[in-house]
Design a protein around this motif. Structure first.
Motif, PDB file in Angstrom:
ATOM      1  N   ASN A 155       0.819  -1.212   0.000  1.00 12.99           N
ATOM      2  CA  ASN A 155       0.000   0.000   0.000  1.00 12.99           C
ATOM      3  C   ASN A 155       0.853   1.262   0.000  1.00 12.99           C
ATOM      4  O   ASN A 155       0.534   2.234  -0.690  1.00 12.99           O
ATOM      5  CB  ASN A 155      -0.945   0.016   1.206  1.00 12.99           C
ATOM      6  CG  ASN A 155      -2.064  -0.985   1.078  1.00 12.99           C
ATOM      7  OD1 ASN A 155      -2.464  -1.338  -0.025  1.00 12.99           O
ATOM      8  ND2 ASN A 155      -2.561  -1.454   2.202  1.00 12.99           N
ATOM      9  N   SER A 186     -13.096   5.185  -9.481  1.00 18.64           N
ATOM     10  CA  SER A 186     -12.379   6.465  -9.505  1.00 18.64           C
ATOM     11  C   SER A 186     -12.532   7.155 -10.848  1.00 18.64           C
ATOM     12  O   SER A 186     -12.748   8.365 -10.914  1.00 18.64           O
ATOM     13  CB  SER A 186     -10.889   6.258  -9.215  1.00 18.64           C
ATOM     14  OG  SER A 186     -10.705   5.812  -7.901  1.00 18.64           O
ATOM     15  N   LYS A 239      -3.565  11.654  -5.762  1.00 23.92           N
ATOM     16  CA  LYS A 239      -3.675  11.324  -4.342  1.00 23.92           C
ATOM     17  C   LYS A 239      -4.872  10.411  -4.151  1.00 23.92           C
ATOM     18  O   LYS A 239      -5.830  10.450  -4.905  1.00 23.92           O
ATOM     19  CB  LYS A 239      -3.867  12.576  -3.501  1.00 23.92           C
ATOM     20  CG  LYS A 239      -2.639  13.441  -3.492  1.00 23.92           C
ATOM     21  CD  LYS A 239      -2.760  14.553  -2.514  1.00 23.92           C
ATOM     22  CE  LYS A 239      -1.440  15.309  -2.559  1.00 23.92           C
ATOM     23  NZ  LYS A 239      -1.517  16.652  -2.201  1.00 23.92           N
ATOM     24  N   GLU A 240      -4.799   9.596  -3.124  1.00 24.87           N
ATOM     25  CA  GLU A 240      -5.897   8.708  -2.782  1.00 24.87           C
ATOM     26  C   GLU A 240      -6.757   9.417  -1.741  1.00 24.87           C
ATOM     27  O   GLU A 240      -6.262   9.999  -0.791  1.00 24.87           O
ATOM     28  CB  GLU A 240      -5.343   7.406  -2.209  1.00 24.87           C
ATOM     29  CG  GLU A 240      -6.380   6.350  -2.002  1.00 24.87           C
ATOM     30  CD  GLU A 240      -5.756   5.040  -1.574  1.00 24.87           C
ATOM     31  OE1 GLU A 240      -6.087   4.023  -2.184  1.00 24.87           O
ATOM     32  OE2 GLU A 240      -4.939   5.043  -0.638  1.00 24.87           O
ATOM     33  N   TYR A 260       2.178   1.717  -3.457  1.00 26.78           N
ATOM     34  CA  TYR A 260       1.083   2.162  -4.338  1.00 26.78           C
ATOM     35  C   TYR A 260       0.836   3.658  -4.164  1.00 26.78           C
ATOM     36  O   TYR A 260       0.750   4.405  -5.145  1.00 26.78           O
ATOM     37  CB  TYR A 260      -0.179   1.369  -4.020  1.00 26.78           C
ATOM     38  CG  TYR A 260      -1.412   1.899  -4.696  1.00 26.78           C
ATOM     39  CD1 TYR A 260      -1.609   1.735  -6.061  1.00 26.78           C
ATOM     40  CD2 TYR A 260      -2.379   2.583  -3.968  1.00 26.78           C
ATOM     41  CE1 TYR A 260      -2.742   2.228  -6.689  1.00 26.78           C
ATOM     42  CE2 TYR A 260      -3.513   3.081  -4.584  1.00 26.78           C
ATOM     43  CZ  TYR A 260      -3.686   2.904  -5.942  1.00 26.78           C
ATOM     44  OH  TYR A 260      -4.799   3.404  -6.555  1.00 26.78           O
ATOM     45  N   ARG A 261       0.740   4.106  -2.933  1.00 21.90           N
ATOM     46  CA  ARG A 261       0.501   5.537  -2.677  1.00 21.90           C
ATOM     47  C   ARG A 261       1.674   6.390  -3.152  1.00 21.90           C
ATOM     48  O   ARG A 261       1.486   7.497  -3.638  1.00 21.90           O
ATOM     49  CB  ARG A 261       0.212   5.748  -1.201  1.00 21.90           C
ATOM     50  CG  ARG A 261      -1.143   5.232  -0.807  1.00 21.90           C
ATOM     51  CD  ARG A 261      -1.503   5.561   0.627  1.00 21.90           C
ATOM     52  NE  ARG A 261      -2.788   5.020   0.940  1.00 21.90           N
ATOM     53  CZ  ARG A 261      -2.977   3.874   1.605  1.00 21.90           C
ATOM     54  NH1 ARG A 261      -1.945   3.183   2.040  1.00 21.90           N
ATOM     55  NH2 ARG A 261      -4.195   3.429   1.846  1.00 21.90           N
ATOM     56  N   SER A 321     -12.518   1.536 -13.158  1.00 15.14           N
ATOM     57  CA  SER A 321     -12.655   1.740 -11.722  1.00 15.14           C
ATOM     58  C   SER A 321     -13.719   2.776 -11.397  1.00 15.14           C
ATOM     59  O   SER A 321     -14.115   3.579 -12.240  1.00 15.14           O
ATOM     60  CB  SER A 321     -11.322   2.195 -11.124  1.00 15.14           C
ATOM     61  OG  SER A 321     -11.007   3.489 -11.607  1.00 15.14           O
ATOM     62  N   LEU A 347       1.272   6.799  -6.820  1.00 13.97           N
ATOM     63  CA  LEU A 347       0.205   7.776  -7.074  1.00 13.97           C
ATOM     64  C   LEU A 347       0.736   9.205  -6.948  1.00 13.97           C
ATOM     65  O   LEU A 347       0.495  10.050  -7.811  1.00 13.97           O
ATOM     66  CB  LEU A 347      -0.955   7.593  -6.082  1.00 13.97           C
ATOM     67  CG  LEU A 347      -1.959   6.509  -6.362  1.00 13.97           C
ATOM     68  CD1 LEU A 347      -2.993   6.457  -5.237  1.00 13.97           C
ATOM     69  CD2 LEU A 347      -2.661   6.723  -7.682  1.00 13.97           C
TER      70      LEU A 347
END
Length: 66
Positions: A11, A51, A24-25, A14-15, A49, A18
């Motif tokens: 995670n 998103s 940004k998540e 992944y961030r 997705s 991004l």
């Protein structure tokens, strides 16, 4: 415990990707009805997705206000 650490690392990476891509998540709490609408849009448009579906809605809203 190792699985939790591996998941956290995944995670984190992944961030980081991004952020490097200029994104940004964000976590949203939405009513079921709204989420169903987003899912329906996702399917109709063939998007990968939620998103992307949400981004499409935001862009449409931006265009309407300009």
């Amino acid at each position: 415990m190792q699985k939790d650490t591996a998941s956290l690392d995944k995670n984190t990476l992944y961030r980081q990707r991004l952020r490097e891509a200029g994104a940004k998540e964000v976590l949203f709490q939405l009513p079921d009805e709204t989420l169903a609408f987003i899912d329906e849009l996702k399917e109709r448009q063939g998007l990968r997705s939620r998103s992307l579906a949400l981004l499409q809605l935001i862009e449409r809203g931006r265009e309407a206000t300009q």
